[in-house]
Design an enzyme around this catalytic site. Structure first.
Site, PDB file in Angstrom:
ATOM      1  N   ASN A   1       4.138  -5.030  -4.255  1.00 56.58           N
ATOM      2  CA  ASN A   1       3.681  -6.087  -5.174  1.00 56.58           C
ATOM      3  C   ASN A   1       4.552  -6.237  -6.424  1.00 56.58           C
ATOM      4  O   ASN A   1       4.784  -7.362  -6.872  1.00 56.58           O
ATOM      5  CB  ASN A   1       2.203  -5.910  -5.518  1.00 56.58           C
ATOM      6  CG  ASN A   1       1.908  -4.619  -6.206  1.00 56.58           C
ATOM      7  OD1 ASN A   1       2.633  -3.635  -6.022  1.00 56.58           O
ATOM      8  ND2 ASN A   1       0.863  -4.581  -7.002  1.00 56.58           N
TER       9      ASN A   1
ATOM     10  N   GLY B   1       0.348   2.760  -4.327  1.00 61.34           N
ATOM     11  CA  GLY B   1      -0.008   2.000  -3.133  1.00 61.34           C
ATOM     12  C   GLY B   1      -1.511   2.020  -2.939  1.00 61.34           C
ATOM     13  O   GLY B   1      -2.282   2.157  -3.893  1.00 61.34           O
ATOM     14  N   SER B   2      -1.926   1.919  -1.685  1.00 60.09           N
ATOM     15  CA  SER B   2      -3.357   1.808  -1.392  1.00 60.09           C
ATOM     16  C   SER B   2      -4.043   3.177  -1.529  1.00 60.09           C
ATOM     17  O   SER B   2      -3.404   4.225  -1.371  1.00 60.09           O
ATOM     18  CB  SER B   2      -3.552   1.268   0.017  1.00 60.09           C
ATOM     19  OG  SER B   2      -2.920   2.131   0.936  1.00 60.09           O
ATOM     20  N   THR B   3      -5.322   3.130  -1.789  1.00 58.25           N
ATOM     21  CA  THR B   3      -6.069   4.371  -1.984  1.00 58.25           C
ATOM     22  C   THR B   3      -6.090   5.191  -0.692  1.00 58.25           C
ATOM     23  O   THR B   3      -5.939   6.421  -0.733  1.00 58.25           O
ATOM     24  CB  THR B   3      -7.496   4.043  -2.487  1.00 58.25           C
ATOM     25  OG1 THR B   3      -7.359   3.411  -3.769  1.00 58.25           O
ATOM     26  CG2 THR B   3      -8.345   5.293  -2.648  1.00 58.25           C
TER      27      THR B   3
ATOM     28  N   VAL C   1      -3.850   5.437   1.804  1.00 55.78           N
ATOM     29  CA  VAL C   1      -2.583   6.156   2.018  1.00 55.78           C
ATOM     30  C   VAL C   1      -2.395   7.201   0.916  1.00 55.78           C
ATOM     31  O   VAL C   1      -1.932   8.316   1.173  1.00 55.78           O
ATOM     32  CB  VAL C   1      -1.381   5.180   2.082  1.00 55.78           C
ATOM     33  CG1 VAL C   1      -0.074   5.944   2.238  1.00 55.78           C
ATOM     34  CG2 VAL C   1      -1.550   4.193   3.235  1.00 55.78           C
ATOM     35  N   GLY C   2      -2.819   6.867  -0.304  1.00 50.66           N
ATOM     36  CA  GLY C   2      -2.697   7.811  -1.423  1.00 50.66           C
ATOM     37  C   GLY C   2      -3.429   9.123  -1.151  1.00 50.66           C
ATOM     38  O   GLY C   2      -2.933  10.207  -1.481  1.00 50.66           O
TER      39      GLY C   2
ATOM     40  N   GLU D   1      -0.921   6.187  -8.177  1.00 52.86           N
ATOM     41  CA  GLU D   1      -1.348   4.913  -8.787  1.00 52.86           C
ATOM     42  C   GLU D   1      -1.878   4.066  -7.638  1.00 52.86           C
ATOM     43  O   GLU D   1      -1.102   3.614  -6.794  1.00 52.86           O
ATOM     44  CB  GLU D   1      -0.165   4.212  -9.462  1.00 52.86           C
ATOM     45  CG  GLU D   1       0.464   4.979 -10.607  1.00 52.86           C
ATOM     46  CD  GLU D   1      -0.368   4.987 -11.871  1.00 52.86           C
ATOM     47  OE1 GLU D   1      -1.492   4.441 -11.874  1.00 52.86           O
ATOM     48  OE2 GLU D   1       0.100   5.562 -12.861  1.00 52.86           O
TER      49      GLU D   1
ATOM     50  N   CYS E   1      -2.484  -4.533  -9.033  1.00 50.35           N
ATOM     51  CA  CYS E   1      -3.499  -3.472  -9.058  1.00 50.35           C
ATOM     52  C   CYS E   1      -4.410  -3.623 -10.268  1.00 50.35           C
ATOM     53  O   CYS E   1      -5.543  -3.170 -10.245  1.00 50.35           O
ATOM     54  CB  CYS E   1      -2.815  -2.121  -9.066  1.00 50.35           C
ATOM     55  SG  CYS E   1      -1.558  -1.995 -10.330  1.00 50.35           S
TER      56      CYS E   1
ATOM     57  N   GLU F   1       1.446   7.317 -15.873  1.00 52.63           N
ATOM     58  CA  GLU F   1       2.866   6.975 -15.972  1.00 52.63           C
ATOM     59  C   GLU F   1       3.101   6.333 -17.330  1.00 52.63           C
ATOM     60  O   GLU F   1       2.171   6.050 -18.082  1.00 52.63           O
ATOM     61  CB  GLU F   1       3.246   6.003 -14.845  1.00 52.63           C
ATOM     62  CG  GLU F   1       3.114   6.625 -13.470  1.00 52.63           C
ATOM     63  CD  GLU F   1       3.727   5.772 -12.387  1.00 52.63           C
ATOM     64  OE1 GLU F   1       3.136   4.730 -12.049  1.00 52.63           O
ATOM     65  OE2 GLU F   1       4.807   6.142 -11.885  1.00 52.63           O
TER      66      GLU F   1
HETATM   67  P1  NAD Z   1       0.496   0.956   1.040  1.00 45.82           P
HETATM   68  O1  NAD Z   1      -0.351   2.119   0.682  1.00 45.82           O
HETATM   69  O2  NAD Z   1       0.339   0.374   2.387  1.00 45.82           O
HETATM   70  O3  NAD Z   1       2.044   1.346   0.931  1.00 45.82           O
HETATM   71  C1  NAD Z   1       2.622   1.840  -0.258  1.00 45.82           C
HETATM   72  C2  NAD Z   1       3.906   2.573   0.079  1.00 45.82           C
HETATM   73  O4  NAD Z   1       3.582   3.754   0.824  1.00 45.82           O
HETATM   74  C3  NAD Z   1       4.877   1.780   0.950  1.00 45.82           C
HETATM   75  O5  NAD Z   1       6.199   2.046   0.541  1.00 45.82           O
HETATM   76  C4  NAD Z   1       4.624   2.354   2.326  1.00 45.82           C
HETATM   77  O6  NAD Z   1       5.726   2.237   3.202  1.00 45.82           O
HETATM   78  C5  NAD Z   1       4.354   3.813   2.007  1.00 45.82           C
HETATM   79  N1  NAD Z   1       3.582   4.549   3.019  1.00 45.82           N
HETATM   80  C6  NAD Z   1       2.764   4.038   3.976  1.00 45.82           C
HETATM   81  N2  NAD Z   1       2.239   5.032   4.725  1.00 45.82           N
HETATM   82  C7  NAD Z   1       2.721   6.190   4.213  1.00 45.82           C
HETATM   83  C8  NAD Z   1       2.509   7.558   4.536  1.00 45.82           C
HETATM   84  N3  NAD Z   1       1.713   7.934   5.533  1.00 45.82           N
HETATM   85  N4  NAD Z   1       3.134   8.494   3.796  1.00 45.82           N
HETATM   86  C9  NAD Z   1       3.938   8.128   2.752  1.00 45.82           C
HETATM   87  N5  NAD Z   1       4.173   6.855   2.420  1.00 45.82           N
HETATM   88  C10 NAD Z   1       3.570   5.891   3.132  1.00 45.82           C
HETATM   89  O7  NAD Z   1       0.260  -0.103  -0.111  1.00 45.82           O
HETATM   90  P2  NAD Z   1       0.844  -1.587  -0.234  1.00 45.82           P
HETATM   91  O8  NAD Z   1       0.095  -2.452   0.724  1.00 45.82           O
HETATM   92  O9  NAD Z   1       2.331  -1.577  -0.193  1.00 45.82           O
HETATM   93  O10 NAD Z   1       0.445  -1.949  -1.741  1.00 45.82           O
HETATM   94  C11 NAD Z   1      -0.792  -2.461  -2.096  1.00 45.82           C
HETATM   95  C12 NAD Z   1      -1.670  -1.413  -2.738  1.00 45.82           C
HETATM   96  O11 NAD Z   1      -1.003  -0.772  -3.821  1.00 45.82           O
HETATM   97  C13 NAD Z   1      -2.938  -2.003  -3.354  1.00 45.82           C
HETATM   98  O12 NAD Z   1      -4.056  -1.225  -3.020  1.00 45.82           O
HETATM   99  C14 NAD Z   1      -2.679  -1.904  -4.855  1.00 45.82           C
HETATM  100  O13 NAD Z   1      -3.822  -1.851  -5.647  1.00 45.82           O
HETATM  101  C15 NAD Z   1      -1.863  -0.677  -4.950  1.00 45.82           C
HETATM  102  N6  NAD Z   1      -1.101  -0.672  -6.194  1.00 45.82           N
HETATM  103  C16 NAD Z   1      -1.448   0.159  -7.218  1.00 45.82           C
HETATM  104  C17 NAD Z   1      -0.743   0.148  -8.413  1.00 45.82           C
HETATM  105  C18 NAD Z   1      -1.096   1.049  -9.569  1.00 45.82           C
HETATM  106  O14 NAD Z   1      -0.248   1.236 -10.430  1.00 45.82           O
HETATM  107  N7  NAD Z   1      -2.280   1.622  -9.624  1.00 45.82           N
HETATM  108  C19 NAD Z   1       0.325  -0.707  -8.565  1.00 45.82           C
HETATM  109  C20 NAD Z   1       0.645  -1.551  -7.514  1.00 45.82           C
HETATM  110  C21 NAD Z   1      -0.067  -1.520  -6.325  1.00 45.82           C
END
Ligand code: NAD
Length: 454
Positions: free
Chosen positions: A132, A208-210, A212-213, A230, A264, A432
């Site tokens: 994003n 990224g997403s919760t 995967v996090g 994050e 986010c 951060e």
């Molecule tokens: P995502 O979790 O699908 O992917 C994020 C990253 O993780 C990508 O680079 C992806 O290739 C990688 N990834 C996927 N699977 C993995 C694994 N098993 N191990 C390690 N890395 C892996 O998220 P997305 O769809 O790219 O982004 C959208 C999400 O990110 C939303 O939920 C949004 O709220 C969140 N987000 C949070 C913040 C914040 O600062 N809190 C900022 C931006 C986006």
């Protein structure tokens, strides 16, 4: 698995470039090179590291327009936003260029000698970012991590790697040592997971997403490595009857529809005190109608397309059966367009609880201050939020009562590189940006020097 993946311009739906998908062996080779580069980097004088980061900042500044155009093509960001994002990367680098000379330890009184602490870099830091805000989020990790004496391996999202790849090239042009800052394109299940499992990556930053996090955090726990997360959000924009309703309504579209709601920090729930609920909606409707959705290459555009066809389908699924009060407009071409929507919702509704990550906002009424805080906290997330009131005491009470990491009173600002950023609850772990970010990329070492003569 294919050795490349194809990028699609979200504004046209057309494929325009193939990008390499790194193999496990290539990831391991980049980590091995980072280990070597980090030792030399950490051994440099603080001023030398500061100078290198200032050169990197300068060269990014000289390439703002190029980086911005890449982001328009790859991510569909409006050009004015993309220029801001590229400039922000230069500012973040400049800010943390001050850190190498400010990583002060402590001197602690201990009898019989001298006791001091050192901030030691972790070594290699792995940074995994989403699609994003590809440039800005990457810089929040790599700038302070490098400043603290670490090497960085960075994995951009599959959908949006181009600006990160270019930043990697600019780092080399600026004179950063080869191998110190490696941008590795590929899938999460190969590159991202390897950052988590590789013993030489000593800290991971994941945005990224919760879901995967949580997996990333579990993997880091197995390797006993620290992790910054994050994650998602469902932030509330709370409008009290004693707030400036005109201002709150005028600002609300930008707070949720910026970057097509793929933010986010999007204030995707507007909580409005019941006594001004109807009036607020009357004021909001023209503000949404005036929100300019269209060609991201135009300076006047406020919102571009969504990132992909699949993501647009996910966002659209939230509107099925929803009580849509009114919508803005969007182009009808081949890109991944979606008009902004304002939905009337109740607390239990899916749209009021789950992160939509698109141009959809849920409006809910509340009764009084306690009800507003209760509703704002009625979510697993706790990233950002805003509140509108002219009552100072209420502003303080509500800002303290909402369980979110970043709050804003009578505005919607969330991100300043010199103030801390991050979420509570399912929105994240750690912070951060801000004055302490470089320190977060170090571990404290305590050394006692005996001074007794005998
Ligand atoms: P995502 O979790 O699908 O992917 C994020 C990253 O993780 C990508 O680079 C992806 O290739 C990688 N990834 C996927 N699977 C993995 C694994 N098993 N191990 C390690 N890395 C892996 O998220 P997305 O769809 O790219 O982004 C959208 C999400 O990110 C939303 O939920 C949004 O709220 C969140 N987000 C949070 C913040 C914040 O600062 N809190 C900022 C931006 C986006």
């Amino acid at each position: 698995m294919s050795t490349t993946f194809t990028l699609i311009d979200p504004a046209t739906g057309l494929a325009f470039q193939d990008v390499p998908r790194a193999s496990l062996e290539e990831v391991d080779a980049a980590i091995a090179a980072a280990v070597v580069a980090q030792r030399a980097w950490a051994a440099l004088a603080p001023l030398a590291r500061a100078d290198a980061l200032r050169s990197f900042a300068r060269i990014v500044e000289e390439h703002v327009e190029e980086l911005a155009q890449l982001e328009v093509r790859n991510s569909g960001h409006p050009i004015s936003s993309a220029r801001w994002e590229a400039s922000h990367v230069a500012q973040v680098l400049n800010f943390y260029a001050g850190a190498p000379e400010r990583l002060n330890g402590q001197q602690i009184p201990v009898a019989g000698g001298l006791d001091v602490t050192f901030h030691e870099p972790y070594g290699v830091v792995g940074i995994i970012v989403p699609w994003n805000f590809p440039m800005t989020i990457a810089s929040w990790g790599f700038a302070p991590a490098l400043a603290a004496g670490n090497a960085v391996v960075l994995k951009p999202a599959e959908l949006t790697p181009l600006t990160a790849v270019r930043l990697g090239e600019l780092a080399l042009e600026a004179g950063l040592p080869g191998g110190l800052f490696a941008v590795i394109t590929g899938s999460g299940s190969v590159v991202g997971e390897r950052f988590v499992s590789h013993p030489d990556v000593r800290k991971v930053v994941f945005t990224g997403s919760t879901d995967v996090g949580v997996e990333v955090a579990a993997g880091c726990a197995r390797g006993l490595k620290p992790v910054t997360l994050e994650l998602g959000g469902k932030s509330a924009n709370i409008v009290f009857a004693d707030g400036d309703l005109e201002k709150a309504a005028a600002a609300a579209p930008g707070a949720v529809f910026d970057n097509a709601g793929q933010d986010c920090c999007a204030r995707s729930r507007i909580l409005v005190q019941r006594s001004v609920y109807d009036r607020f909606l009357e004021l909001l409707e023209p503000a949404v109608a005036a929100w300019r959705v269209g060609d991201p290459s135009l300076e006047s555009t406020e919102m571009g397309p969504l990132i992909s066809a699949a993501h647009r389908d996910t966002v659209a699924s939230f509107l099925e059966g929803a009580d849509v009060a009114f919508r803005g407009s969007a182009p009808s071409g081949d890109g991944f367009w979606m008009a902004p929507s304002v939905v009337l919702a109740s607390p239990g509704d899916r749209i009021a609880r789950e992160e939509v990550f698109g141009p959809v906002v849920a409006v809910l009424p509340f009764e009084d201050e306690a009800d507003a805080i209760r509703l704002a906290n009625d979510t697993i997330y706790g990233l950002a939020g805003s509140l509108w009131t002219e009552n100072l005491g209420r502003a303080v009470r509500v800002a303290r009562g909402v369980k979110s990491g970043v709050l804003s009173v009578n505005s919607h600002s969330s991100v300043r590189y010199w103030t801390p950023f991050g979420g509570m609850k399912a929105s994240g772990l750690g912070r951060e940006l801000g004055p302490d970010a470089a320190e977060h990329f170090t571990e404290t070492k305590n050394v006692f020097f005996a001074t007794d003569a005998s």
